[in-house]
Design a protein around this motif. Sequence first.
Motif, PDB file in Angstrom:
ATOM      1  N   ILE A  56       0.829  -1.198   0.000  1.00  0.00           N
ATOM      2  CA  ILE A  56       0.000   0.000   0.000  1.00  0.00           C
ATOM      3  C   ILE A  56       0.870   1.257   0.000  1.00  0.00           C
ATOM      4  CG2 ILE A  56      -1.598   1.363   1.402  1.00  0.00           C
ATOM      5  CD1 ILE A  56      -2.930  -1.295   2.211  1.00  0.00           C
ATOM      6  N   ASP A  57       1.909   1.269   0.830  1.00  0.00           N
ATOM      7  CA  ASP A  57       2.826   2.414   0.854  1.00  0.00           C
ATOM      8  C   ASP A  57       3.475   2.605  -0.515  1.00  0.00           C
ATOM      9  OD1 ASP A  57       2.257   2.917   3.491  1.00  0.00           O
ATOM     10  OD2 ASP A  57       4.057   1.934   4.273  1.00  0.00           O
ATOM     11  N   GLY A  58       3.826   1.496  -1.171  1.00  0.00           N
ATOM     12  CA  GLY A  58       4.422   1.576  -2.501  1.00  0.00           C
ATOM     13  C   GLY A  58       3.458   2.155  -3.518  1.00  0.00           C
ATOM     14  N   PHE A  59       2.179   1.751  -3.435  1.00  0.00           N
ATOM     15  CA  PHE A  59       1.166   2.298  -4.332  1.00  0.00           C
ATOM     16  C   PHE A  59       1.019   3.810  -4.129  1.00  0.00           C
ATOM     17  CE2 PHE A  59      -1.699  -1.648  -5.237  1.00  0.00           C
ATOM     18  CZ  PHE A  59      -0.621  -2.271  -5.845  1.00  0.00           C
ATOM     19  N   LEU A  60       0.944   4.223  -2.868  1.00  0.00           N
ATOM     20  CA  LEU A  60       0.779   5.648  -2.579  1.00  0.00           C
ATOM     21  C   LEU A  60       1.978   6.453  -3.074  1.00  0.00           C
ATOM     22  CD1 LEU A  60      -0.679   5.378   1.031  1.00  0.00           C
ATOM     23  CD2 LEU A  60      -1.876   6.287  -0.969  1.00  0.00           C
ATOM     24  N   GLU A  61       3.170   5.933  -2.847  1.00  0.00           N
ATOM     25  CA  GLU A  61       4.376   6.640  -3.290  1.00  0.00           C
ATOM     26  C   GLU A  61       4.409   6.748  -4.806  1.00  0.00           C
ATOM     27  OE1 GLU A  61       9.271   6.315  -2.944  1.00  0.00           O
ATOM     28  OE2 GLU A  61       7.988   4.817  -1.973  1.00  0.00           O
ATOM     29  N   PHE A  62       4.065   5.664  -5.495  1.00  0.00           N
ATOM     30  CA  PHE A  62       4.089   5.667  -6.959  1.00  0.00           C
ATOM     31  C   PHE A  62       3.079   6.665  -7.503  1.00  0.00           C
ATOM     32  CE2 PHE A  62       3.227   4.254 -11.245  1.00  0.00           C
ATOM     33  CZ  PHE A  62       4.465   3.833 -11.714  1.00  0.00           C
ATOM     34  N   PHE A  63       1.866   6.670  -6.937  1.00  0.00           N
ATOM     35  CA  PHE A  63       0.828   7.578  -7.407  1.00  0.00           C
ATOM     36  C   PHE A  63       1.237   9.025  -7.184  1.00  0.00           C
ATOM     37  CE2 PHE A  63      -3.209   9.802  -7.467  1.00  0.00           C
ATOM     38  CZ  PHE A  63      -3.929   9.147  -8.457  1.00  0.00           C
ATOM     39  N   ARG A  64       1.787   9.319  -6.017  1.00  0.00           N
ATOM     40  CA  ARG A  64       2.208  10.697  -5.712  1.00  0.00           C
ATOM     41  C   ARG A  64       3.344  11.141  -6.615  1.00  0.00           C
ATOM     42  NH1 ARG A  64       1.619   9.090   0.306  1.00  0.00           N
ATOM     43  NH2 ARG A  64      -0.252  10.226   1.015  1.00  0.00           N
ATOM     44  N   ASP A  65       4.256  10.228  -6.947  1.00  0.00           N
ATOM     45  CA  ASP A  65       5.377  10.583  -7.815  1.00  0.00           C
ATOM     46  C   ASP A  65       4.919  10.833  -9.251  1.00  0.00           C
ATOM     47  OD1 ASP A  65       7.158  10.414  -5.756  1.00  0.00           O
ATOM     48  OD2 ASP A  65       7.904   8.417  -6.278  1.00  0.00           O
ATOM     49  N   ARG A  66       3.865  10.142  -9.652  1.00  0.00           N
ATOM     50  CA  ARG A  66       3.440  10.195 -11.057  1.00  0.00           C
ATOM     51  C   ARG A  66       2.513  11.376 -11.342  1.00  0.00           C
ATOM     52  NH1 ARG A  66       2.038   4.921 -14.670  1.00  0.00           N
ATOM     53  NH2 ARG A  66       1.203   5.945 -16.511  1.00  0.00           N
ATOM     54  N   TYR A  67       1.698  11.761 -10.371  1.00  0.00           N
ATOM     55  CA  TYR A  67       0.689  12.797 -10.589  1.00  0.00           C
ATOM     56  C   TYR A  67       0.835  13.939  -9.596  1.00  0.00           C
ATOM     57  CZ  TYR A  67      -1.304   8.853 -13.136  1.00  0.00           C
ATOM     58  OH  TYR A  67      -1.478   7.787 -13.973  1.00  0.00           O
ATOM     59  N   ASP A  68       0.163  15.040  -9.888  1.00  0.00           N
ATOM     60  CA  ASP A  68       0.112  16.172  -8.976  1.00  0.00           C
ATOM     61  C   ASP A  68      -0.892  15.837  -7.874  1.00  0.00           C
ATOM     62  OD1 ASP A  68       0.497  18.677  -7.903  1.00  0.00           O
ATOM     63  OD2 ASP A  68      -0.977  19.639  -9.206  1.00  0.00           O
ATOM     64  N   THR A  69      -0.458  15.834  -6.623  1.00  0.00           N
ATOM     65  CA  THR A  69      -1.323  15.385  -5.527  1.00  0.00           C
ATOM     66  C   THR A  69      -1.231  16.315  -4.325  1.00  0.00           C
ATOM     67  OG1 THR A  69       0.370  13.971  -4.492  1.00  0.00           O
ATOM     68  CG2 THR A  69      -1.015  12.961  -6.209  1.00  0.00           C
ATOM     69  N   VAL A  70      -2.267  16.254  -3.502  1.00  0.00           N
ATOM     70  CA  VAL A  70      -2.258  16.882  -2.173  1.00  0.00           C
ATOM     71  C   VAL A  70      -2.836  15.857  -1.203  1.00  0.00           C
ATOM     72  CG1 VAL A  70      -2.457  19.254  -3.004  1.00  0.00           C
ATOM     73  CG2 VAL A  70      -4.535  17.935  -2.554  1.00  0.00           C
ATOM     74  N   ASP A  71      -2.340  15.868   0.019  1.00  0.00           N
ATOM     75  CA  ASP A  71      -2.845  14.934   1.022  1.00  0.00           C
ATOM     76  C   ASP A  71      -4.215  15.390   1.519  1.00  0.00           C
ATOM     77  OD1 ASP A  71      -0.620  13.335   0.819  1.00  0.00           O
ATOM     78  OD2 ASP A  71       0.429  14.298   2.487  1.00  0.00           O
ATOM     79  N   SER A  72      -5.054  14.418   1.847  1.00  0.00           N
ATOM     80  CA  SER A  72      -6.401  14.733   2.291  1.00  0.00           C
ATOM     81  C   SER A  72      -6.890  13.645   3.240  1.00  0.00           C
ATOM     82  CB  SER A  72      -7.345  14.860   1.087  1.00  0.00           C
ATOM     83  OG  SER A  72      -8.631  15.281   1.482  1.00  0.00           O
ATOM     84  N   THR A  73      -8.091  13.834   3.754  1.00  0.00           N
ATOM     85  CA  THR A  73      -8.752  12.817   4.563  1.00  0.00           C
ATOM     86  C   THR A  73     -10.244  13.059   4.474  1.00  0.00           C
ATOM     87  OG1 THR A  73      -8.769  11.675   6.694  1.00  0.00           O
ATOM     88  CG2 THR A  73      -8.772  14.091   6.744  1.00  0.00           C
ATOM     89  N   TYR A  74     -11.026  12.178   5.086  1.00  0.00           N
ATOM     90  CA  TYR A  74     -12.475  12.337   5.046  1.00  0.00           C
ATOM     91  C   TYR A  74     -12.908  13.464   5.979  1.00  0.00           C
ATOM     92  CZ  TYR A  74     -11.823   7.622   3.211  1.00  0.00           C
ATOM     93  OH  TYR A  74     -11.389   6.543   2.491  1.00  0.00           O
ATOM     94  N   THR A  75     -13.908  14.228   5.542  1.00  0.00           N
ATOM     95  CA  THR A  75     -14.447  15.276   6.391  1.00  0.00           C
ATOM     96  C   THR A  75     -15.528  14.692   7.300  1.00  0.00           C
ATOM     97  OG1 THR A  75     -16.236  15.926   4.887  1.00  0.00           O
ATOM     98  CG2 THR A  75     -14.059  16.924   4.524  1.00  0.00           C
TER      99      THR A  75
END
Length: 352
Positions: free
Chosen positions: A308-327
């Motif tokens: 899961i950490d690898g997926f998150l790192e790959f996605f963040r490296d590939r696209y423009d992202t900001v961290d978020s959470t549920y409201t």
Amino acid sequence: MHGEYKVRGGKLVAVDVTAVEGRIATAHVFGDFFLEPDEALEEIDAALVGLPTDSSADDLGGAITARLDGLPEPVQMIGFDAGAVAIAVRRALGHASRWEDLTFEVIPPVVLPPVMHVALDEVLPKEMLAGRRGPHFRIWDWDSSLVVIGSYQSLRNEIDAEGAARHGIGVVRRITGGGAMFMERGNCITYSLVVPTSLVEGLSFEQAYAYLDDWVMGALAEIGVRARYVPLNDIASDQGKIGGAAQRRFAGGVLLHHVTMSYDIDADKMGEVLRIGREKLSDKGTKSANKRVDPMRSQTGLAREQIIDGFLEFFRDRYDTVDSTYTDGELAAARELVETKFGTEEWTARVP
């Protein structure tokens, strides 16, 4: 105006266009594709000139095909096709978006009852439609067992009620089609991706599935899994099926795409809970029910959390992202949907 489209498994198609009074005035198509005869390139450009700037991808592609079909010599388009040109043109004209145009809100795993994640797949796309949330990528995590069946599956055809009761596993129906998700804590990896439908502008439903999961093929390769997409919606490896995807398009221009991949499933238990469990096991490359379905664990040797950490790192490296959470509002809306829809017998058994 400039637009580009990279054909999955093919070549890059780019186009520069100008427009005057609602029609394409000039068009110049180029890229690293192959085309025979050479003169066909000018014919493709000419086919686009004069078309309305609000032409659909089908109309643009159809005009190109008709023009090329009228030539005395057969045309060979290698690494691209008329549809790819049409998508590039739509992007140039501002009707279609690219990954690079979007900023994704990334929501890391938050442990919730699995039925809450099912409800959030309805809540969050509507939040995006309302302008309160942007495109987003989230990974599920859950604290109890559940079978999530597809929107159109028969409850009694899919679930062995005695087996589910014996193992204390509930059943919930989701809003997307496709097959059942056998979910125990830590046994699979599920993510949801919510994007504007303009991102898959001009793509067929089959192409849209592969296009939205192209990133995860790279992420799997990074952790040592050689995966491929099998139409319509499966991700597979040499050791068998890894997972499957499902989609739902919302009126207003938002698309939900989610994927569940097997990490380490108890095949015996799944076979007792799902009536067609043995067929599913065979589909996943497991000949006997006395084994575990573990294509990701066995191929990588990694813990689920590491993947899961690898997926998150790959996605963040590939696209423009900001961290978020549920409201708080999103979670409250999801809880209400659990009470009024997803947790009700009426919804779960709507296809008996």
